[in-house]
Motif scaffolding. Sequence first.
Motif, PDB file in Angstrom:
ATOM      1  N   HIS A 365      45.073  12.277  22.004  1.00 19.50           N
ATOM      2  CA  HIS A 365      45.430  12.774  20.957  1.00 19.50           C
ATOM      3  C   HIS A 365      46.599  12.125  20.327  1.00 19.50           C
ATOM      4  CE1 HIS A 365      45.236  15.461  17.260  1.00 19.50           C
ATOM      5  NE2 HIS A 365      43.854  15.747  17.737  1.00 19.50           N
ATOM      6  N   ALA A 366      46.929  11.998  19.065  1.00 19.35           N
ATOM      7  CA  ALA A 366      48.320  11.364  18.508  1.00 19.35           C
ATOM      8  C   ALA A 366      49.364  12.451  18.259  1.00 19.35           C
ATOM      9  CB  ALA A 366      47.991  10.516  17.482  1.00 19.35           C
ATOM     10  N   GLU A 367      48.865  13.686  17.890  1.00 19.74           N
ATOM     11  CA  GLU A 367      49.833  14.594  17.333  1.00 19.74           C
ATOM     12  C   GLU A 367      50.313  14.981  18.083  1.00 19.74           C
ATOM     13  OE1 GLU A 367      50.110  15.816  13.953  1.00 19.74           O
ATOM     14  OE2 GLU A 367      48.801  14.023  13.540  1.00 19.74           O
ATOM     15  N   PRO A 368      50.608  15.489  19.337  1.00 13.16           N
ATOM     16  CA  PRO A 368      51.524  16.045  20.380  1.00 13.16           C
ATOM     17  C   PRO A 368      52.437  14.832  20.574  1.00 13.16           C
ATOM     18  CG  PRO A 368      49.277  16.673  21.224  1.00 13.16           C
ATOM     19  CD  PRO A 368      49.109  15.647  20.192  1.00 13.16           C
ATOM     20  N   LEU A 369      52.093  13.719  20.672  1.00 12.15           N
ATOM     21  CA  LEU A 369      53.096  12.552  20.877  1.00 12.15           C
ATOM     22  C   LEU A 369      53.968  12.303  19.647  1.00 12.15           C
ATOM     23  CD1 LEU A 369      50.679  10.202  22.712  1.00 12.15           C
ATOM     24  CD2 LEU A 369      52.896  11.044  23.719  1.00 12.15           C
ATOM     25  N   ALA A 370      53.429  12.273  18.534  1.00  6.48           N
ATOM     26  CA  ALA A 370      54.147  12.102  17.328  1.00  6.48           C
ATOM     27  C   ALA A 370      55.220  13.334  17.206  1.00  6.48           C
ATOM     28  CB  ALA A 370      53.287  12.279  16.124  1.00  6.48           C
ATOM     29  N   TRP A 371      54.894  14.531  17.438  1.00  7.62           N
ATOM     30  CA  TRP A 371      55.643  15.684  17.439  1.00  7.62           C
ATOM     31  C   TRP A 371      56.802  15.619  18.659  1.00  7.62           C
ATOM     32  CZ3 TRP A 371      56.822  18.466  13.205  1.00  7.62           C
ATOM     33  CH2 TRP A 371      56.065  18.437  12.162  1.00  7.62           C
ATOM     34  N   LEU A 372      56.538  15.044  19.402  1.00  3.38           N
ATOM     35  CA  LEU A 372      57.257  14.809  20.800  1.00  3.38           C
ATOM     36  C   LEU A 372      58.528  13.685  20.385  1.00  3.38           C
ATOM     37  CD1 LEU A 372      58.050  15.502  23.779  1.00  3.38           C
ATOM     38  CD2 LEU A 372      56.650  13.732  24.449  1.00  3.38           C
ATOM     39  N   ALA A 373      58.156  12.781  19.558  1.00  3.69           N
ATOM     40  CA  ALA A 373      58.864  11.939  18.912  1.00  3.69           C
ATOM     41  C   ALA A 373      59.994  12.501  18.094  1.00  3.69           C
ATOM     42  CB  ALA A 373      58.244  10.823  18.092  1.00  3.69           C
ATOM     43  N   GLN A 374      59.401  13.710  17.284  1.00  8.13           N
ATOM     44  CA  GLN A 374      60.193  14.378  16.521  1.00  8.13           C
ATOM     45  C   GLN A 374      61.118  15.383  17.340  1.00  8.13           C
ATOM     46  OE1 GLN A 374      61.120  14.759  13.226  1.00  8.13           O
ATOM     47  NE2 GLN A 374      60.768  16.834  12.499  1.00  8.13           N
ATOM     48  N   TRP A 375      60.613  15.874  18.310  1.00 11.31           N
ATOM     49  CA  TRP A 375      61.459  16.669  19.306  1.00 11.31           C
ATOM     50  C   TRP A 375      62.665  16.092  19.594  1.00 11.31           C
ATOM     51  CZ3 TRP A 375      63.385  16.744  24.090  1.00 11.31           C
ATOM     52  CH2 TRP A 375      63.817  17.776  24.822  1.00 11.31           C
ATOM     53  N   HIS A 376      62.328  14.659  19.977  1.00 12.66           N
ATOM     54  CA  HIS A 376      63.404  13.730  20.716  1.00 12.66           C
ATOM     55  C   HIS A 376      64.634  13.475  19.472  1.00 12.66           C
ATOM     56  CE1 HIS A 376      62.256  12.690  24.489  1.00 12.66           C
ATOM     57  NE2 HIS A 376      60.814  12.353  23.987  1.00 12.66           N
ATOM     58  N   LEU A 377      64.191  13.445  18.264  1.00 15.59           N
ATOM     59  CA  LEU A 377      65.183  13.233  17.224  1.00 15.59           C
ATOM     60  C   LEU A 377      65.878  14.420  17.049  1.00 15.59           C
ATOM     61  CD1 LEU A 377      66.180  11.532  14.826  1.00 15.59           C
ATOM     62  CD2 LEU A 377      64.574  12.468  13.326  1.00 15.59           C
ATOM     63  N   LEU A 378      65.344  15.680  17.055  1.00 15.91           N
ATOM     64  CA  LEU A 378      65.852  16.807  16.988  1.00 15.91           C
ATOM     65  C   LEU A 378      66.800  17.249  18.059  1.00 15.91           C
ATOM     66  CD1 LEU A 378      63.165  19.163  15.521  1.00 15.91           C
ATOM     67  CD2 LEU A 378      65.083  17.954  14.043  1.00 15.91           C
ATOM     68  N   ASN A 379      66.780  16.687  19.228  1.00 13.86           N
ATOM     69  CA  ASN A 379      67.559  16.621  20.403  1.00 13.86           C
ATOM     70  C   ASN A 379      69.092  16.245  20.114  1.00 13.86           C
ATOM     71  OD1 ASN A 379      68.069  17.263  23.041  1.00 13.86           O
ATOM     72  ND2 ASN A 379      67.328  15.547  24.098  1.00 13.86           N
ATOM     73  N   VAL A 380      69.005  15.261  19.197  1.00 19.40           N
ATOM     74  CA  VAL A 380      70.270  14.802  18.865  1.00 19.40           C
ATOM     75  C   VAL A 380      71.167  15.972  18.209  1.00 19.40           C
ATOM     76  CG1 VAL A 380      71.627  13.183  17.413  1.00 19.40           C
ATOM     77  CG2 VAL A 380      69.336  12.408  18.458  1.00 19.40           C
ATOM     78  N   ALA A 381      70.658  16.859  17.526  1.00 18.12           N
ATOM     79  CA  ALA A 381      70.963  17.867  16.848  1.00 18.12           C
ATOM     80  C   ALA A 381      71.673  19.148  18.111  1.00 18.12           C
ATOM     81  CB  ALA A 381      70.233  18.667  15.804  1.00 18.12           C
ATOM     82  N   GLN A 382      70.797  18.769  19.118  1.00 16.86           N
ATOM     83  CA  GLN A 382      71.282  19.866  20.249  1.00 16.86           C
ATOM     84  C   GLN A 382      72.457  19.170  21.209  1.00 16.86           C
ATOM     85  OE1 GLN A 382      69.852  22.732  20.769  1.00 16.86           O
ATOM     86  NE2 GLN A 382      68.453  22.575  19.138  1.00 16.86           N
ATOM     87  N   GLY A 383      72.982  18.112  20.636  1.00 15.45           N
ATOM     88  CA  GLY A 383      73.979  17.605  21.549  1.00 15.45           C
ATOM     89  C   GLY A 383      73.650  16.225  22.294  1.00 15.45           C
ATOM     90  N   ALA A 384      72.358  15.702  22.308  1.00 17.50           N
ATOM     91  CA  ALA A 384      72.159  14.608  23.005  1.00 17.50           C
ATOM     92  C   ALA A 384      72.700  13.485  22.514  1.00 17.50           C
ATOM     93  CB  ALA A 384      70.658  14.679  23.340  1.00 17.50           C
ATOM     94  N   SER A 385      72.747  12.374  23.245  1.00 19.77           N
ATOM     95  CA  SER A 385      73.431  11.213  22.765  1.00 19.77           C
ATOM     96  C   SER A 385      72.174  10.254  21.896  1.00 19.77           C
ATOM     97  CB  SER A 385      73.884  10.097  23.692  1.00 19.77           C
ATOM     98  OG  SER A 385      73.955   8.564  23.559  1.00 19.77           O
ATOM     99  N   THR A 386      72.515   9.877  20.780  1.00 17.80           N
ATOM    100  CA  THR A 386      71.594   9.204  19.714  1.00 17.80           C
ATOM    101  C   THR A 386      71.041   8.052  20.775  1.00 17.80           C
ATOM    102  OG1 THR A 386      72.717   9.657  17.701  1.00 17.80           O
ATOM    103  CG2 THR A 386      71.226   7.571  17.754  1.00 17.80           C
ATOM    104  N   ARG A 387      72.095   7.144  21.357  1.00 17.92           N
ATOM    105  CA  ARG A 387      71.422   5.938  22.116  1.00 17.92           C
ATOM    106  C   ARG A 387      70.406   6.355  23.396  1.00 17.92           C
ATOM    107  NH1 ARG A 387      71.512   0.535  20.823  1.00 17.92           N
ATOM    108  NH2 ARG A 387      73.163   0.196  19.432  1.00 17.92           N
ATOM    109  N   ALA A 388      70.653   7.422  23.952  1.00 17.28           N
ATOM    110  CA  ALA A 388      69.953   8.102  24.969  1.00 17.28           C
ATOM    111  C   ALA A 388      68.486   8.452  24.512  1.00 17.28           C
ATOM    112  CB  ALA A 388      70.610   9.145  25.680  1.00 17.28           C
ATOM    113  N   VAL A 389      68.526   9.132  23.107  1.00 16.31           N
ATOM    114  CA  VAL A 389      67.446   9.584  22.936  1.00 16.31           C
ATOM    115  C   VAL A 389      66.450   8.563  22.086  1.00 16.31           C
ATOM    116  CG1 VAL A 389      66.328  11.195  20.744  1.00 16.31           C
ATOM    117  CG2 VAL A 389      68.204  12.019  22.533  1.00 16.31           C
TER     118      VAL A 389
END
Length: 579
Positions: A365-389
């Motif tokens: 199923h594509a939806e969990p993976l698409a939203w996981l990509a969104q989660w990684h993007l929001l992880n930058v707002a949590q302090g993660a490095s852009t290059r790492a994410v």
Amino acid sequence: MAEPDSPWNPTAPAAAPGAAVLVAQMSARHSLTPLHAEAHCRQAAELLSAALPQPPRERLMPLPGVGLAVTAHDAQDLVHAAQRLSAGRHEPEPGAVFRLGVHAVADPCAPRQDELKLAERVAAAAELGGVCLSAEAVDRLSQPWALTLRDRGRASDAPNEALRLFALDADPGRPSLPTLPDLGPTLAVITPALSGRSERSQAVADMVANALIEALSRSSQLRVVSHRSSQGLRHSRQALDDAFAHLQAHHVLQCQGSLGLNDRVFLQLSLHDRRQSAPLWQGRPEFELVDLLYGDTFPLSQACDEIHTVLQARSLQATKRQPWEKVEHFQLLNAATQLMHKLSPEAFTQSRKILDHLHTQLPQHAEPLAWLAQWHLLNVAQGASTRAVAPDMLASAEQALERDPQNSLAHALAGHAQTMLDQPASASAEHHQAALAANPNNGLAWLFQALHQTYQGQTQEACEAAKLALALSPLDPWRHFMDSACAHALLANNQVEAGLVHAQHAARLNAQHGPTLIYLAIAHARLGQLGPAGESIARLLQAWPGYTVSEFQSAYWGRETDHASTFARALALAGLPTA
């Protein structure tokens, strides 16, 4: 091969969805006699009791040497009670003023001591007669858009802790919001009110709303407000009026219904126009839940076609989406998407766990993976490095597209991830175009298109795309990022005053977002307002110690554009170290 289907079993105990505690901390208590202080606390308790009849009020507790506390099942009602207490603070002794703090609790019937202590710290951070909320309390609000909240950042008494504060402005008038464009015939779909309050019926209601929005959004002739914004009205007591007012919709699709025996869904749909009282159209589709799960619901598709014909005098092209095996799977995805946009780090972590669990259960199923990509993007707002994410974000989006090549969200995120990795602009452009072709009403796709165009120097087009994104999702939980991107495009297009308005609104919602502070400094400096520009730089350096103009120039993805040098000069003028 998929693992055997297993239920989601979170390790952390579930908290009451809206439970919170209000601490009323008396200021200048030492200037009052014990008798007077007790009388004022009693008056405050009476006012809170009147504002919060049981339910939702649960416990009213004296806090010796502090004031009092009250718990409730509904954080929104608790904040309204705090506003009433704050507004009625004109007492005989001017020194008898309360500082009010609201914090989340797991059990309003038995608040823990650590929860009360945190609420006391939140209250201590409030202004005299003012109200402060913790980020966890904001997460519990059913209608945060109805309050004038302002991000205060981390608590100053323990800056290394994660306690984040929001002030409730005393001015009852809403702050001036950035002006959004008139999109013409805009439709909002309100989440159905299904009989019964079970989690299952609520999941079905969300699934119906999502299916309606998804089908109607495929039209390039009709603008449809995003599900993420319309979900914000779920708890509204006057959802129709609020949809017209806060979603700025011209038309609203309202829905009621029930989940009957053998999982048969009965709906009553009515289409409303803001200019007239009688409905434009009404329908009563009914269908089996299994058909909804598999995206093959003819009565619902027919209703969407009729709605589109009423509004646009033409038929709506039918679409097909990936099926869900169980309501519980959609329910988990819906929970994960909401948790990832909460302010508390615990909710964000829980969101990732749910998405991983869903991907294990539904590997194709594509939806969990698409939203996981969104989660990684929001992880930058949590302090993660852009290059790492960015690599993980791109990998998740590409895996989603392998399963569903028409997934608009995955295309939008893949394109932005490629930009984050400094890959060729042509590849990003293809993904952004595919995202909008798949869903012309995807606000996030328009937002990333705007960023892409800004980095390519197509600033006028970027301004139009960014404003369209905001108009399509005015109550988006990521609104601060959308306003920040809009400010970015406007500043690049030399619309400095308009850019400043959007940057200020973004900073009001998230005072710690580094790019927003950059745009604030640039806007103030270009307007000759060097004092506020320097304040923005000081806040930026607290968030990003050691940041310099040289680092901005080398890291900025639009470094080859004309406006990049303009931005660099403005940052230097604002006081950012050059190297």
